[in-house]
Scaffold this active site. Structure first.
Site, mmCIF file in Angstrom:
data_model
loop_
_atom_site.group_PDB
_atom_site.id
_atom_site.type_symbol
_atom_site.label_atom_id
_atom_site.label_comp_id
_atom_site.label_asym_id
_atom_site.label_seq_id
_atom_site.Cartn_x
_atom_site.Cartn_y
_atom_site.Cartn_z
ATOM 1 C CB SER A 131 -0.975 -0.197 1.041
ATOM 2 O OG SER A 131 -1.958 1.355 1.275
ATOM 3 C CG HIS A 188 -4.676 -1.190 3.738
ATOM 4 N ND1 HIS A 188 -4.731 -0.593 2.707
ATOM 5 C CD2 HIS A 188 -3.752 -0.359 4.682
ATOM 6 C CE1 HIS A 188 -4.520 -0.036 2.802
ATOM 7 N NE2 HIS A 188 -3.512 0.648 3.428
ATOM 8 C CG ASN A 189 -6.857 -2.081 -0.311
ATOM 9 O OD1 ASN A 189 -6.540 -2.348 0.388
ATOM 10 N ND2 ASN A 189 -7.014 -2.632 -1.464
#
Length: 470
Positions: A131, A188-189
């Site tokens: 990321s 996370h996304n």
């Protein structure tokens, strides 16, 4: 001239791939890239300047023969069938003990399947979420690897060197077996979806109900980024409001169509949370709102059919202050929901996640990096089995100090006809989670009435059924 014994191989030399491999080379390792596109291969060679440090080829055989053994090969290609195609093309050129790393946003069950298939062939495989976007890949991303722990040791020095640093600590750590890395990146996304939706709703409210200009919005978000809302998303939002349009007069933000796209990771997060029985309504509605945004023509038509109230009046500085508190509160809710899903998945899939470590590697480099993550890491460091951030003693006063403003601003937005579904879902999640009694007793009674599904009682143990109406 041929060079041998490159330490690291990377397949997929798009913007992310090229930036990542140049980062590896700048960090003191010799890196070799591969892509079927000759232009991308040539571009990497030109950007790398020194072919002894970074080189590339379109030929997979040349690529694999240029790497030292055991080979460390990372894939930065789109998720899906192309990953399997690339792996199939690699296999004839690999030896037992080599390591393949999927650095894309692959679905975690695909990673488990690939690991099992390659293990039978003696090839190590793991997923590593990356990321930080193109800039992060070049200057230091957050990396989330999971898979065979012993195999990770081969790439650990490289990943620690190229990752972002937070107060000197690398934002990468071995997370757990199997698809732990891809799963953490997926959630996370999902959190990212939630935070982006919340940030946009606050913008909409300040613009429509507060009448703030883009210049004022730039100043507000910049000020917030200097305080407790310090985060990558708030930082770039401030930048966006200051960007002029190169194609015409005015600000670029006002020229951008209000239809947001998605690649699927937010949807996967929501779907899997439902499978696990974990509520993540802030993330769920963020996914749904991207789908609503795609219905542009229908929204335009519907807007002409229904009246909308005039926004209520509120003193501008008061609105800005309450908006800051609401955004801070809802960011906490997004993190709380995502972390609770990770905790549940860790037990369900045997990931053995250290929750404090997850929060720590998100503190720099990644899209959801924020000052809040230091507090989140501390909370889980004190109790890795913490079921929800709302139960952490350190978060109680932070939430308590903001909740009244959240309730007021949500009511203000609703009465003003400004849609704030992310804020509403965040607030309702909090109200429900902190309520010792919910009206689900009625739902249990309804289920037993129409389907004889039984119910439990408050006053005695057991399972009960009633012949309703008799």
């Amino acid at each position: 001239m041929e060079y041998k014994d490159y330490n690291f191989g990377l397949i997929g030399l798009g913007v992310m791939g090229q930036n990542f491999i140049l980062n590896v080379a700048d960090s003191g390792f010799r890196a070799f890239g591969q892509d079927l596109d000759q232009e991308k291969v040539d571009a990497l060679k030109k950007a790398g300047d020194d072919l002894e440090k970074v080189n590339a080829s379109t030929d997979v055989k040349v690529f694999t023969q240029s790497l030292s053994t055991p080979r460390v090969i990372m894939l930065l290609v789109p998720a899906g069938k192309i990953v399997d195609t690339v792996i199939d093309g690699l296999l004839p050129h690999l030896d037992k003990g080599d390591l393949i790393i999927d650095g894309g946003n692959s679905y975690f069950e695909d990673t488990d399947r690939r690991e099992a298939e390659l293990k039978e062939k003696g090839i190590h495989f793991f997923g590593a979420g990356v990321s930080g976007g193109a800039e992060g890949a070049r200057k230091g991303p957050s990396i989330m690897p999971g898979g065979d722990k012993e195999a990770y040791q081969h790439v650990k020095p490289i990943f620690e060197a190229v990752s972002a640093k937070y107060e000197g600590d690398p934002c990468v750590a071995y997370l757990g077996p199997k698809s732990a890395g891809n799963y953490v990146k997926m959630v996370h996304n999902g959190i990212e979806y939630g935070m982006m939706q919340l940030t946009s709703e606050i913008y909409d409210l300040l613009k429509k109900a507060g009448g703030l200009t883009n210049e004022e919005l730039h100043k507000v978000y910049s000020k917030w980024n200097d305080g407790r809302l310090q985060s990558f998303l708030v930082e770039i939002t401030a930048e966006i409001f200051a960007q002029k349009d190169e194609e015409s007069d005015g600000d670029l933000i006002d020229k951008i169509l209000d239809k947001a796209k998605q690649k699927g990771t937010g949807k996967w997060t929501s779907q899997n949370a439902m499978d696990l029985g974990i509520p993540i309504p802030t993330i769920d509605i963020a996914v749904s709102m991207r789908e609503v945004s795609a219905l542009k023509d229908e929204r335009v038509a519907a807007d002409k059919l229904y009246d909308r109230p005039e926004p209520l009046e509120m003193e501008k500085e008061k609105l800005i202050s309450m908006a800051e508190e609401a955004l801070y509160f809802s960011f906490i809710m997004a993190y709380a929901q995502g972390m609770s899903q990770l905790a549940a998945a860790s037990k369900e899939y045997g990931y053995e996640l250290n929750m404090a470590t997850v929060a720590k590697i998100w503190r720099a480099g990644c899209i959801i990096r924020a000052g809040l993550l230091a507090d989140i890491a501390d909370a889980f460091k004190k109790d890795n089995d913490l079921k929800n951030l709302l139960l952490a003693p350190s978060f109680v006063p932070q939430v308590q100090d903001t909740i009244s403003s959240v309730r007021e601003i949500v009511a203000f937005a609703v009465k003003s006809g400004v849609p704030v579904p992310g804020l509403c879902n965040s607030l309702n999640y909090f109200e429900a989670y902190t309520s010792s009694h919910l009206p689900l007793n009625l739902i249990q009674a309804q289920r037993d009435n129409f389907g004889s599904h039984t119910y439990e009682r408050k006053d005695k143990e057991g399972i009960f059924h009633t012949e309703w109406g008799k």
